[in-house]
Design a protein around this motif. Structure first.
Motif, PDB file in Angstrom:
ATOM      1  N   TRP A  74      67.950 -37.450 -19.781  1.00 29.55           N
ATOM      2  CA  TRP A  74      68.629 -36.905 -20.964  1.00 29.55           C
ATOM      3  C   TRP A  74      67.692 -36.751 -22.158  1.00 29.55           C
ATOM      4  CZ3 TRP A  74      68.906 -39.720 -25.523  1.00 29.55           C
ATOM      5  CH2 TRP A  74      68.530 -41.062 -25.430  1.00 29.55           C
ATOM      6  N   ALA A  75      66.712 -37.665 -22.250  1.00 32.15           N
ATOM      7  CA  ALA A  75      65.816 -37.644 -23.411  1.00 32.15           C
ATOM      8  C   ALA A  75      64.749 -36.555 -23.288  1.00 32.15           C
ATOM      9  CB  ALA A  75      65.153 -38.998 -23.568  1.00 32.15           C
ATOM     10  N   TRP A  76      64.576 -36.038 -22.083  1.00 32.23           N
ATOM     11  CA  TRP A  76      63.510 -35.052 -21.863  1.00 32.23           C
ATOM     12  C   TRP A  76      64.038 -33.634 -21.841  1.00 32.23           C
ATOM     13  CZ3 TRP A  76      58.658 -36.885 -21.680  1.00 32.23           C
ATOM     14  CH2 TRP A  76      58.517 -38.261 -21.459  1.00 32.23           C
ATOM     15  N   ASP A  77      65.296 -33.521 -21.587  1.00 33.78           N
ATOM     16  CA  ASP A  77      65.930 -32.241 -21.350  1.00 33.78           C
ATOM     17  C   ASP A  77      65.567 -31.177 -22.385  1.00 33.78           C
ATOM     18  OD1 ASP A  77      67.574 -30.527 -20.056  1.00 33.78           O
ATOM     19  OD2 ASP A  77      69.349 -31.102 -21.192  1.00 33.78           O
TER      20      ASP A  77
ATOM     21  N   VAL B 160      54.238 -37.946 -24.605  1.00 33.08           N
ATOM     22  CA  VAL B 160      53.881 -39.304 -24.181  1.00 33.08           C
ATOM     23  C   VAL B 160      52.363 -39.491 -24.187  1.00 33.08           C
ATOM     24  CG1 VAL B 160      53.887 -40.812 -22.187  1.00 33.08           C
ATOM     25  CG2 VAL B 160      55.968 -39.666 -22.862  1.00 33.08           C
TER      26      VAL B 160
ATOM     27  N   CYS C  59      66.045 -40.504 -28.664  1.00 31.82           N
ATOM     28  CA  CYS C  59      65.390 -39.603 -27.707  1.00 31.82           C
ATOM     29  C   CYS C  59      63.917 -39.935 -27.579  1.00 31.82           C
ATOM     30  CB  CYS C  59      65.474 -38.183 -28.249  1.00 31.82           C
ATOM     31  SG  CYS C  59      66.659 -37.185 -27.447  1.00 31.82           S
TER      32      CYS C  59
ATOM     33  N   GLU D  26      56.380 -43.514 -12.557  1.00 36.02           N
ATOM     34  CA  GLU D  26      56.545 -42.749 -13.795  1.00 36.02           C
ATOM     35  C   GLU D  26      57.587 -41.646 -13.619  1.00 36.02           C
ATOM     36  OE1 GLU D  26      52.910 -41.409 -15.620  1.00 36.02           O
ATOM     37  OE2 GLU D  26      54.042 -40.300 -17.135  1.00 36.02           O
TER      38      GLU D  26
ATOM     39  N   LEU E  74      65.318 -41.336 -14.631  1.00 42.36           N
ATOM     40  CA  LEU E  74      66.387 -42.190 -15.170  1.00 42.36           C
ATOM     41  C   LEU E  74      66.743 -41.830 -16.606  1.00 42.36           C
ATOM     42  CD1 LEU E  74      65.438 -45.708 -13.770  1.00 42.36           C
ATOM     43  CD2 LEU E  74      67.433 -44.349 -13.170  1.00 42.36           C
ATOM     44  N   ASP E  75      65.727 -41.473 -17.377  1.00 45.59           N
ATOM     45  CA  ASP E  75      65.975 -41.118 -18.778  1.00 45.59           C
ATOM     46  C   ASP E  75      65.911 -39.611 -18.982  1.00 45.59           C
ATOM     47  OD1 ASP E  75      66.518 -43.600 -19.798  1.00 45.59           O
ATOM     48  OD2 ASP E  75      64.413 -44.103 -20.092  1.00 45.59           O
TER      49      ASP E  75
ATOM     50  N   ASN F   2      48.005 -46.277 -19.208  1.00 44.82           N
ATOM     51  CA  ASN F   2      49.142 -45.981 -18.354  1.00 44.82           C
ATOM     52  C   ASN F   2      49.062 -46.820 -17.080  1.00 44.82           C
ATOM     53  OD1 ASN F   2      51.246 -44.893 -16.962  1.00 44.82           O
ATOM     54  ND2 ASN F   2      50.265 -42.914 -16.605  1.00 44.82           N
ATOM     55  N   ASP F   3      49.928 -47.815 -16.954  1.00 45.20           N
ATOM     56  CA  ASP F   3      49.857 -48.671 -15.768  1.00 45.20           C
ATOM     57  C   ASP F   3      50.948 -48.356 -14.745  1.00 45.20           C
ATOM     58  OD1 ASP F   3      51.805 -49.559 -17.453  1.00 45.20           O
ATOM     59  OD2 ASP F   3      51.033 -51.594 -17.690  1.00 45.20           O
ATOM     60  N   TYR F   4      51.547 -47.198 -14.867  1.00 41.45           N
ATOM     61  CA  TYR F   4      52.546 -46.780 -13.869  1.00 41.45           C
ATOM     62  C   TYR F   4      51.849 -46.094 -12.700  1.00 41.45           C
ATOM     63  CZ  TYR F   4      56.579 -47.262 -17.009  1.00 41.45           C
ATOM     64  OH  TYR F   4      57.569 -47.735 -17.817  1.00 41.45           O
TER      65      TYR F   4
ATOM     66  N   THR G 252      55.419 -44.645 -21.432  1.00 39.92           N
ATOM     67  CA  THR G 252      53.969 -44.733 -21.659  1.00 39.92           C
ATOM     68  C   THR G 252      53.337 -45.859 -20.840  1.00 39.92           C
ATOM     69  OG1 THR G 252      54.499 -45.992 -23.621  1.00 39.92           O
ATOM     70  CG2 THR G 252      53.815 -43.725 -23.972  1.00 39.92           C
TER      71      THR G 252
ATOM     72  N   ILE H 209      61.008 -43.230 -13.719  1.00 40.55           N
ATOM     73  CA  ILE H 209      61.411 -43.554 -15.095  1.00 40.55           C
ATOM     74  C   ILE H 209      61.904 -42.307 -15.808  1.00 40.55           C
ATOM     75  CG2 ILE H 209      60.500 -44.277 -17.354  1.00 40.55           C
ATOM     76  CD1 ILE H 209      60.585 -46.627 -15.618  1.00 40.55           C
ATOM     77  N   ARG H 210      61.150 -41.214 -15.620  1.00 42.72           N
ATOM     78  CA  ARG H 210      61.535 -39.962 -16.292  1.00 42.72           C
ATOM     79  C   ARG H 210      62.856 -39.439 -15.754  1.00 42.72           C
ATOM     80  NH1 ARG H 210      56.776 -36.367 -18.633  1.00 42.72           N
ATOM     81  NH2 ARG H 210      55.270 -38.015 -19.045  1.00 42.72           N
TER      82      ARG H 210
END
Lengths: 167, 328
Positions: free
Chosen positions: A157-160, A130, B19, A148, A154-155, A141-143, B27, A151-152
């Motif tokens: 599965w995409a990071w695993d 990222v 993915c 942040e 929640l998603d 980065n405005d989180y 980001t 968000i990570r």
């Protein structure tokens, strides 16, 4: 300065157009090549003037786009040759260069080049961190750190277990 | 972000894999909103699994193409047991979406509306269901209509084994009641065997391991086995599919019946998953080891039982002989 396109001096019969970049340099392009860009085609239909000024495309990028247009306007080349030219065209180019190219092709509405460049950019972006994406796209980065992390989560599965790269 | 406007970034994103898109969403807030776009996720799903464009998936309010992607892209990993859910299911609850690829290109896709073949006797559904629940489960993907060769490779120099080894299969099961999906394939072939009957015939197996805890079977793991039988037509560059079937097996290799299979599938929908294919492979290898151990144990028990039986038989015989001798 007037630069002819790569096909050498143009015959008198062929109509040509002069395109000026934002740096002030002028490029001589055959009309058959210029009309491959939907925006240029529209301009040419609307006015008689053979000089088109593009205020948001720089020299380097414009030269690349024109080289592409001229190759694709060449009836002597087979589709296969054009395809391999496309691959050659985007290979080895830096992400920054591609960014300007995709922007220029979007402005000029050269759909097939826009597609090729966007595909190449996507290929480069695959499996990137990222942080890399933020840096290359100039994204702030405005989180908040908590948002942040959420968000990570929640998603997740995409990071695993993925091996991500930073260059 | 100032240079490239949102539409262009979304255009580039739509060419990525889901993915990377999901990961890139973190980001910044603007990009996060942009990639929540349902049209983008529909495109990603349709590109990844062309079968998804062949049917209208009955999504629930909570999930759309994004949650479908998140459900179906990672593979089931043999890692612990998922939580128990007690709801009844019927074989008509599950839609199957199957896609087969060769070197990144989809060469076959099919949608099946249920995991039961209704045939012509669809009127007496109760009997069909009874039969389905009690008999070993087997789902046949091909009928005569779909048994057409699919054009695949153009590289005639390739060897048969190499071509077959490069095939990838995705089998998504979608629960229309829950609106959830799962991929029960291993993506890469698990085993490839040459078929004895023809020269260029191959039997390729795909599948996954589903951890189960409740009393579905005596063991804690079940195996979904997808078997594809095909014939390579090297000269034409085609693959002719002869049979593609799904069965669910117990750890000892016995086939589960329809009722048990439905329960395993429901369990699979809640299994933990991973995008890391190495972890999936490792889980499978562990399963194979456990399977061998189980087999050895069974054999040992069997030989012990045999020994016991033999001893009793001999003892009985001796007893009879002794009795006869004393009587005489």
């Amino acid at each position: 300065m007037v630069t002819t396109d790569e096909k050498g001096p143009l015959t008198a019969k062929k109509k040509s157009v002069i395109i000026r970049s934002c740096d002030g340099d002028e490029f001589l392009v055959s009309e058959s090549a210029a009309v491959l860009s939907t925006s240029l085609k529209k301009i040419l239909e609307e006015k008689e003037d053979r000089l088109i000024h593009l205020s948001d495309i720089d020299n380097k990028t414009l030269a690349m786009v024109i080289a592409y247009l001229s190759t694709h306007a060449d009836d002597g080349l087979s589709d296969d040759l054009k395809r391999s030219f496309d691959q050659e065209f985007v290979s080895g180019k830096e992400f920054d260069v591609l960014k300007y190219l995709v922007l220029a092709t979007d402005t000029l509405q050269v759909t097939c080049l826009c597609y090729t460049v966007a595909k190449k950019m996507a290929d480069i972006m695959k499996n990137k961190l990222v942080e890399w994406v933020r840096r290359e796209f100039d994204i702030q980065n405005d989180y908040t750190p908590e948002a942040e992390a959420e968000i990570r989560r929640l998603d997740a599965w995409a990071w695993d277990d993925r091996q991500l790269e930073d260059d | 972000m100032d240079q490239l406007h949102r539409d262009l970034i979304i255009d580039i994103m739509s060419r990525l894999d889901g993915c990377t898109v999901a990961a890139t969403a973190s980001t910044c807030i603007d990009l996060r909103d942009a990639v929540e776009d349902e049209i983008l996720w529909r495109k990603l799903c349709n590109d990844t699994w062309p079968s998804t464009s062949k049917t209208q998936l009955p999504f629930h309010k909570t999930g759309g193409f994004k949650s479908f992607y998140a459900d179906a892209f990672p593979l089931i990993v043999n890692r612990g047991v998922s939580k128990t859910i007690h709801t009844s299911s019927s074989p008509w609850d599950f839609i199957s979406l199957i896609d087969i690829y060769y070197k990144g290109h989809c060469i076959f896709s099919k949608v099946m509306d249920a995991i039961i073949e209704e045939g012509i006797y669809a009127s007496c559904r109760h009997n069909i269901l009874k039969r389905f629940f009690n008999y070993p489960f087997k789902l046949n993907l091909l009928d005569n209509l779909t048994n057409l060769p699919s054009t695949a490779f153009s590289d005639y120099e390739e060897r048969g084994y190499k071509i077959v080894g490069d095939l990838r299969l995705s089998w998504i099961v979608f629960d229309r009641r829950k609106g959830k999906a799962v991929n029960i394939s291993s993506w890469k072939p698990r085993t490839v065997h040459k078929c004895n009957s023809s020269e260029e015939g191959y039997i390729i197996c795909f599948g996954c391991i589903v951890p189960i805890e409740d009393g579905v079977t005596t063991h804690r793991l079940a195996e979904c086995v997808i078997t594809a039988k095909c014939e390579l037509m090297i000269k034409q560059g085609c693959i002719r599919w002869e049979e593609i079937t799904l069965v669910i097996k117990d750890m000892d290799g016995s086939h589960l019946n329809g009722e048990q299979s439905v329960r395993v599938m429901k369990r699979a929908l809640n299994c933990s998953r991973s995008v890391n294919h190495d972890a999936v492979e490792l889980g499978y290898q562990q399963f194979c080891k456990q399977k061998i151990q189980l087999k050895l144990k069974d054999e040992k028990e069997e030989s012990l039982a045999n020994l016991f039986c033999a001893t009793i038989a001999i003892a009985t015989l001796l007893g009879i002989c002794y009795a006869c001798a004393t009587l005489l």
